[in-house]
Design an enzyme around this catalytic site. Structure first.
Site, PDB file in Angstrom:
ATOM      1  N   ARG A  78       3.125  19.119   0.623  1.00  0.00           N
ATOM      2  CA  ARG A  78       3.527  20.337  -0.103  1.00  0.00           C
ATOM      3  C   ARG A  78       2.646  20.614  -1.319  1.00  0.00           C
ATOM      4  O   ARG A  78       2.918  21.518  -2.085  1.00  0.00           O
ATOM      5  CB  ARG A  78       4.989  20.204  -0.566  1.00  0.00           C
ATOM      6  CG  ARG A  78       6.006  20.265   0.544  1.00  0.00           C
ATOM      7  CD  ARG A  78       6.157  21.703   1.051  1.00  0.00           C
ATOM      8  NE  ARG A  78       6.893  21.743   2.287  1.00  0.00           N
ATOM      9  CZ  ARG A  78       8.207  21.974   2.398  1.00  0.00           C
ATOM     10  NH1 ARG A  78       8.933  22.172   1.320  1.00  0.00           N
ATOM     11  NH2 ARG A  78       8.785  22.003   3.573  1.00  0.00           N
ATOM     12  N   GLU A 118      -8.655   0.470  -2.760  1.00  0.00           N
ATOM     13  CA  GLU A 118      -9.586   0.475  -1.622  1.00  0.00           C
ATOM     14  C   GLU A 118     -10.509   1.665  -1.784  1.00  0.00           C
ATOM     15  O   GLU A 118     -10.060   2.759  -2.155  1.00  0.00           O
ATOM     16  CB  GLU A 118      -8.812   0.631  -0.304  1.00  0.00           C
ATOM     17  CG  GLU A 118      -7.909  -0.531   0.017  1.00  0.00           C
ATOM     18  CD  GLU A 118      -7.015  -0.216   1.207  1.00  0.00           C
ATOM     19  OE1 GLU A 118      -7.150   0.854   1.829  1.00  0.00           O
ATOM     20  OE2 GLU A 118      -6.159  -1.048   1.510  1.00  0.00           O
ATOM     21  N   GLY A 170       1.176  -1.448   4.334  1.00  0.00           N
ATOM     22  CA  GLY A 170       1.547  -0.097   3.897  1.00  0.00           C
ATOM     23  C   GLY A 170       2.441   0.620   4.881  1.00  0.00           C
ATOM     24  O   GLY A 170       3.642   0.806   4.649  1.00  0.00           O
ATOM     25  N   HIS A 171       1.879   0.983   6.023  1.00  0.00           N
ATOM     26  CA  HIS A 171       2.559   1.871   6.966  1.00  0.00           C
ATOM     27  C   HIS A 171       3.972   1.416   7.323  1.00  0.00           C
ATOM     28  O   HIS A 171       4.916   2.209   7.270  1.00  0.00           O
ATOM     29  CB  HIS A 171       1.694   2.014   8.224  1.00  0.00           C
ATOM     30  CG  HIS A 171       2.245   2.986   9.210  1.00  0.00           C
ATOM     31  ND1 HIS A 171       2.043   4.342   9.094  1.00  0.00           N
ATOM     32  CD2 HIS A 171       3.031   2.800  10.295  1.00  0.00           C
ATOM     33  CE1 HIS A 171       2.673   4.958  10.087  1.00  0.00           C
ATOM     34  NE2 HIS A 171       3.271   4.040  10.832  1.00  0.00           N
ATOM     35  N   ASP A 209      -0.150   4.548  -0.177  1.00  0.00           N
ATOM     36  CA  ASP A 209      -0.854   5.797   0.170  1.00  0.00           C
ATOM     37  C   ASP A 209       0.053   6.827   0.831  1.00  0.00           C
ATOM     38  O   ASP A 209      -0.057   8.032   0.583  1.00  0.00           O
ATOM     39  CB  ASP A 209      -1.994   5.514   1.166  1.00  0.00           C
ATOM     40  CG  ASP A 209      -3.146   4.760   0.538  1.00  0.00           C
ATOM     41  OD1 ASP A 209      -3.188   4.655  -0.701  1.00  0.00           O
ATOM     42  OD2 ASP A 209      -3.999   4.260   1.304  1.00  0.00           O
ATOM     43  N   HIS A 210       0.956   6.351   1.717  1.00  0.00           N
ATOM     44  CA  HIS A 210       1.779   7.305   2.478  1.00  0.00           C
ATOM     45  C   HIS A 210       2.708   8.125   1.581  1.00  0.00           C
ATOM     46  O   HIS A 210       3.116   9.220   1.957  1.00  0.00           O
ATOM     47  CB  HIS A 210       2.625   6.569   3.523  1.00  0.00           C
ATOM     48  CG  HIS A 210       1.837   6.182   4.749  1.00  0.00           C
ATOM     49  ND1 HIS A 210       0.506   6.437   4.911  1.00  0.00           N
ATOM     50  CD2 HIS A 210       2.230   5.559   5.892  1.00  0.00           C
ATOM     51  CE1 HIS A 210       0.099   5.983   6.081  1.00  0.00           C
ATOM     52  NE2 HIS A 210       1.130   5.445   6.703  1.00  0.00           N
ATOM     53  N   ARG A 222      -9.707   7.918  -1.325  1.00  0.00           N
ATOM     54  CA  ARG A 222     -10.680   8.371  -0.323  1.00  0.00           C
ATOM     55  C   ARG A 222     -11.624   9.411  -0.904  1.00  0.00           C
ATOM     56  O   ARG A 222     -11.262  10.153  -1.812  1.00  0.00           O
ATOM     57  CB  ARG A 222      -9.934   8.985   0.873  1.00  0.00           C
ATOM     58  CG  ARG A 222      -9.311   7.945   1.770  1.00  0.00           C
ATOM     59  CD  ARG A 222      -8.704   8.602   3.008  1.00  0.00           C
ATOM     60  NE  ARG A 222      -8.403   7.587   3.999  1.00  0.00           N
ATOM     61  CZ  ARG A 222      -9.260   7.172   4.931  1.00  0.00           C
ATOM     62  NH1 ARG A 222     -10.446   7.719   5.047  1.00  0.00           N
ATOM     63  NH2 ARG A 222      -8.921   6.217   5.776  1.00  0.00           N
ATOM     64  N   THR A 271      -6.895   6.244   9.644  1.00  0.00           N
ATOM     65  CA  THR A 271      -6.776   5.062   8.799  1.00  0.00           C
ATOM     66  C   THR A 271      -8.089   4.287   8.905  1.00  0.00           C
ATOM     67  O   THR A 271      -8.942   4.633   9.737  1.00  0.00           O
ATOM     68  CB  THR A 271      -5.568   4.182   9.226  1.00  0.00           C
ATOM     69  OG1 THR A 271      -5.489   3.035   8.379  1.00  0.00           O
ATOM     70  CG2 THR A 271      -5.674   3.724  10.675  1.00  0.00           C
ATOM     71  N   ASN A 313       0.855  -1.191   0.000  1.00  0.00           N
ATOM     72  CA  ASN A 313       0.000   0.000   0.000  1.00  0.00           C
ATOM     73  C   ASN A 313       0.898   1.251   0.000  1.00  0.00           C
ATOM     74  O   ASN A 313       1.699   1.444   0.921  1.00  0.00           O
ATOM     75  CB  ASN A 313      -0.904  -0.028   1.238  1.00  0.00           C
ATOM     76  CG  ASN A 313      -1.851   1.164   1.277  1.00  0.00           C
ATOM     77  OD1 ASN A 313      -1.445   2.302   1.058  1.00  0.00           O
ATOM     78  ND2 ASN A 313      -3.113   0.914   1.562  1.00  0.00           N
ATOM     79  N   GLY A 372      -2.003  -3.078   9.903  1.00  0.00           N
ATOM     80  CA  GLY A 372      -1.109  -3.053  11.060  1.00  0.00           C
ATOM     81  C   GLY A 372      -0.009  -4.104  11.045  1.00  0.00           C
ATOM     82  O   GLY A 372       0.751  -4.222  12.014  1.00  0.00           O
ATOM     83  N   HIS A 407      -5.036  11.928  -0.024  1.00  0.00           N
ATOM     84  CA  HIS A 407      -3.705  11.545  -0.537  1.00  0.00           C
ATOM     85  C   HIS A 407      -3.765  11.113  -2.007  1.00  0.00           C
ATOM     86  O   HIS A 407      -3.351  11.858  -2.883  1.00  0.00           O
ATOM     87  CB  HIS A 407      -2.998  10.523   0.361  1.00  0.00           C
ATOM     88  CG  HIS A 407      -3.854   9.421   0.928  1.00  0.00           C
ATOM     89  ND1 HIS A 407      -4.636   8.621   0.151  1.00  0.00           N
ATOM     90  CD2 HIS A 407      -4.028   8.999   2.218  1.00  0.00           C
ATOM     91  CE1 HIS A 407      -5.254   7.737   0.913  1.00  0.00           C
ATOM     92  NE2 HIS A 407      -4.923   7.943   2.177  1.00  0.00           N
TER      93      HIS A 407
HETATM   94  N1  PXP Z   1      -5.964  -3.154   4.272  1.00  0.00           N
HETATM   95  C1  PXP Z   1      -6.859  -2.147   4.319  1.00  0.00           C
HETATM   96  C2  PXP Z   1      -8.264  -2.439   3.966  1.00  0.00           C
HETATM   97  C3  PXP Z   1      -6.466  -0.843   4.666  1.00  0.00           C
HETATM   98  O1  PXP Z   1      -7.371   0.138   4.711  1.00  0.00           O
HETATM   99  C4  PXP Z   1      -5.104  -0.599   4.956  1.00  0.00           C
HETATM  100  C5  PXP Z   1      -4.658   0.794   5.275  1.00  0.00           C
HETATM  101  O2  PXP Z   1      -4.875   1.629   4.194  1.00  0.00           O
HETATM  102  C6  PXP Z   1      -4.197  -1.685   4.893  1.00  0.00           C
HETATM  103  C7  PXP Z   1      -4.656  -2.958   4.571  1.00  0.00           C
HETATM  104  C8  PXP Z   1      -2.759  -1.511   5.192  1.00  0.00           C
HETATM  105  O3  PXP Z   1      -2.604  -1.205   6.542  1.00  0.00           O
HETATM  106  P1  PXP Z   1      -1.204  -0.715   7.106  1.00  0.00           P
HETATM  107  O4  PXP Z   1      -0.921   0.605   6.462  1.00  0.00           O
HETATM  108  O5  PXP Z   1      -1.423  -0.634   8.576  1.00  0.00           O
HETATM  109  O6  PXP Z   1      -0.197  -1.753   6.719  1.00  0.00           O
END
Ligand code: PXP
Length: 239
Positions: free
Chosen positions: A17, A69, A212-213, A8-9, A44, A99, A6, A191, A49
């Site tokens: 910016r 998503e 992702g994170h 997104d970050h 979203r 999140t 993922n 997570g 983002h």
């Molecule tokens: N799955 C879903 C449905 C999510 O919304 C997210 C966060 O966007 C993730 C997985 C990934 O989560 P994380 O960023 O905590 O790894």
């Protein structure tokens, strides 16, 4: 077990910016080089983002499957029917959440979801539903025709001790086994990190994890020293 990354970050950083960098498409290409089996973004409703343009560019650039998503709104459906990503994952969305908080309540939404999902599937898009590890939710999802679920791993990920982790893993094992038995494709995420994945990976029936994170956080650290060195070299006319 496949790995969906993922990104997104990366877009969150760009939006700090409101400029062009860092570019999520570039991030996706690097993730692919690193072995990502899929790329995930969350479009979203507030576009905080990822933007439509990112999804379009990702769709035409990356070689691995693109998973988007999104909340189950008419707006999102019509965007996806134009872009046609490989897969969408339906998630609940709250305006002020940082999140995704919890899975989509399939029981409450069981009357609206079937038509919504069918419309996407008829256009060739795979539809996954982000769902809490709850057999009643999963049973209902199956009843209304959901074929792919992404099990919410937040509770497991938030464990502070081994006992909690073991208990949650056992619960997840049971839920995954149940889901597979009734014929569902099981994905998981939320997570997961470099530590808990070493325990989570025992759930061999989970076909894909979405992370992702922790990956983007680690990327900042494994890349920071080099980034500083490159700037230092430029300042000192060494490049
Ligand atoms: N799955 C879903 C449905 C999510 O919304 C997210 C966060 O966007 C993730 C997985 C990934 O989560 P994380 O960023 O905590 O790894």
């Amino acid at each position: 077990m496949r790995l969906g990354v993922n990104i997104d970050h990366i877009a969150t950083l760009r939006e700090a910016r409101k400029g062009n960098e860092p570019d999520p498409v570039q991030a996706a290409v690097l993730a692919e080089l690193g072995g990502a089996d899929g790329i995930t973004v969350h479009l979203r409703s507030d576009r905080r983002h990822i933007k439509e343009r990112d999804v379009e560019l990702l769709k035409s650039t990356i070689k691995v499957p693109l998973n988007v998503e999104m909340s189950a709104t008419e707006e999102m459906k019509s965007i996806m029917l134009t872009i046609l990503p490989y897969q969408v994952t339906l998630v609940p969305e709250k305006k002020d959440e940082v999140t995704t908080e919890g899975g989509l309540d399939v029981i409450i939404n069981q009357n609206v979801l079937p038509d919504y999902i069918r419309e996407l599937e008829v256009s060739g898009i795979r539809v996954s539903v982000f769902i809490d590890p709850d057999k009643e939710q999963i049973r209902t999802a199956h009843k209304i025709g959901v074929k792919i679920i992404e099990i919410n791993t937040t509770k497991f990920s938030e464990c502070k001790e081994r006992t909690c982790e073991r208990e949650e893993l056992e619960h997840l094992y049971d839920v995954v086994k149940f889901s597979k038995k009734i014929g569902m494709e099981v994905l998981a995420g939320h997570g997961l990190n470099y530590r808990n994945i070493q325990i989570f990976r025992q759930l061999k029936d989970v076909e894909e994890v979405n992370i992702g994170h922790s990956i983007i956080s680690r990327a900042a650290f494994v890349g920071l020293e080099r980034a500083v060195r490159e700037m230092k070299d430029l300042i000192n006319f060494l490049r």
